[in-house]
Design a protein around this motif. Structure first.
Motif, PDB file in Angstrom:
ATOM      1  N   VAL A  89       0.845  -1.206   0.000  1.00 32.55           N
ATOM      2  CA  VAL A  89       0.000   0.000   0.000  1.00 32.55           C
ATOM      3  C   VAL A  89       0.881   1.257   0.000  1.00 32.55           C
ATOM      4  O   VAL A  89       0.608   2.228  -0.705  1.00 32.55           O
ATOM      5  CB  VAL A  89      -0.967   0.012   1.207  1.00 32.55           C
ATOM      6  CG1 VAL A  89      -1.703   1.344   1.304  1.00 32.55           C
ATOM      7  CG2 VAL A  89      -1.961  -1.142   1.110  1.00 32.55           C
ATOM      8  N   LEU A  90       1.958   1.225   0.773  1.00 34.07           N
ATOM      9  CA  LEU A  90       2.844   2.390   0.884  1.00 34.07           C
ATOM     10  C   LEU A  90       3.708   2.595  -0.358  1.00 34.07           C
ATOM     11  O   LEU A  90       4.127   3.710  -0.653  1.00 34.07           O
ATOM     12  CB  LEU A  90       3.734   2.257   2.130  1.00 34.07           C
ATOM     13  CG  LEU A  90       2.978   2.189   3.460  1.00 34.07           C
ATOM     14  CD1 LEU A  90       3.953   1.958   4.599  1.00 34.07           C
ATOM     15  CD2 LEU A  90       2.158   3.441   3.691  1.00 34.07           C
ATOM     16  N   ASP A  91       3.965   1.536  -1.089  1.00 34.69           N
ATOM     17  CA  ASP A  91       4.743   1.600  -2.326  1.00 34.69           C
ATOM     18  C   ASP A  91       3.822   2.087  -3.446  1.00 34.69           C
ATOM     19  O   ASP A  91       3.380   1.322  -4.297  1.00 34.69           O
ATOM     20  CB  ASP A  91       5.330   0.221  -2.642  1.00 34.69           C
ATOM     21  CG  ASP A  91       6.107   0.185  -3.942  1.00 34.69           C
ATOM     22  OD1 ASP A  91       6.504   1.260  -4.436  1.00 34.69           O
ATOM     23  OD2 ASP A  91       6.322  -0.928  -4.467  1.00 34.69           O
ATOM     24  N   ALA A  92       3.559   3.385  -3.441  1.00 36.62           N
ATOM     25  CA  ALA A  92       2.554   3.979  -4.325  1.00 36.62           C
ATOM     26  C   ALA A  92       2.828   3.746  -5.813  1.00 36.62           C
ATOM     27  O   ALA A  92       1.897   3.595  -6.599  1.00 36.62           O
ATOM     28  CB  ALA A  92       2.438   5.479  -4.051  1.00 36.62           C
ATOM     29  N   ASP A  93       4.093   3.712  -6.212  1.00 32.41           N
ATOM     30  CA  ASP A  93       4.412   3.546  -7.636  1.00 32.41           C
ATOM     31  C   ASP A  93       4.699   2.086  -8.019  1.00 32.41           C
ATOM     32  O   ASP A  93       5.095   1.803  -9.154  1.00 32.41           O
ATOM     33  CB  ASP A  93       5.566   4.453  -8.057  1.00 32.41           C
ATOM     34  CG  ASP A  93       6.890   4.102  -7.379  1.00 32.41           C
ATOM     35  OD1 ASP A  93       6.938   3.134  -6.587  1.00 32.41           O
ATOM     36  OD2 ASP A  93       7.878   4.807  -7.639  1.00 32.41           O
ATOM     37  N   ASN A  94       4.482   1.181  -7.084  1.00 35.46           N
ATOM     38  CA  ASN A  94       4.678  -0.258  -7.321  1.00 35.46           C
ATOM     39  C   ASN A  94       6.068  -0.607  -7.845  1.00 35.46           C
ATOM     40  O   ASN A  94       6.225  -1.521  -8.658  1.00 35.46           O
ATOM     41  CB  ASN A  94       3.609  -0.793  -8.286  1.00 35.46           C
ATOM     42  CG  ASN A  94       2.222  -0.662  -7.721  1.00 35.46           C
ATOM     43  OD1 ASN A  94       1.977  -1.012  -6.577  1.00 35.46           O
ATOM     44  ND2 ASN A  94       1.314  -0.113  -8.502  1.00 35.46           N
TER      45      ASN A  94
END
Length: 109
Positions: free
Chosen positions: A50-55
């Motif tokens: 979820v925190l890794d917005a840019d995947n």
């Protein structure tokens, strides 16, 4: 996936309220308050995603600045000082970003 599918919404709200003031963010206390510290490694990984917005597979400094908004839309931005301290605490290999293993270690410290 939203954070409130992993964590209790009331716990998230209390934690965000506790760190409303600029330069008050403490990742250890925050992870404890939201209940992430007691979650399984699988749930911590879900939170990481979820925190890794840019995947990208990493949480970069720019994403860290907005980390509280990933817990709730009305979360505040971290200050530059808070962002740098958070990154410094988690980035064990010194590559300037946080991988899932580094994040898991940080949460369970």
């Amino acid at each position: 996936m939203a954070m409130n599918s992993i964590l209790n919404a009331d716990d998230i709200r209390k934690a965000l309220d506790a760190f409303k003031a600029a330069d008050s963010f403490d990742h250890k206390k925050f992870f404890e308050m939201v209940g992430l510290k007691t979650k399984s490694a699988d749930d911590v990984k879900k939170a990481f995603l979820v925190l890794d917005a840019d995947n990208s597979g990493f949480i970069e400094e720019e994403e860290l600045k907005f980390v509280l908004k990933r817990f709730a839309a009305d979360g505040r931005d971290l200050t530059d000082k808070e962002t740098k301290l958070f990154l410094q605490a988690a980035d064990k290999d010194g590559d300037g970003k946080i991988g899932v293993d580094e994040f898991t270690t940080l949460v369970h410290e």
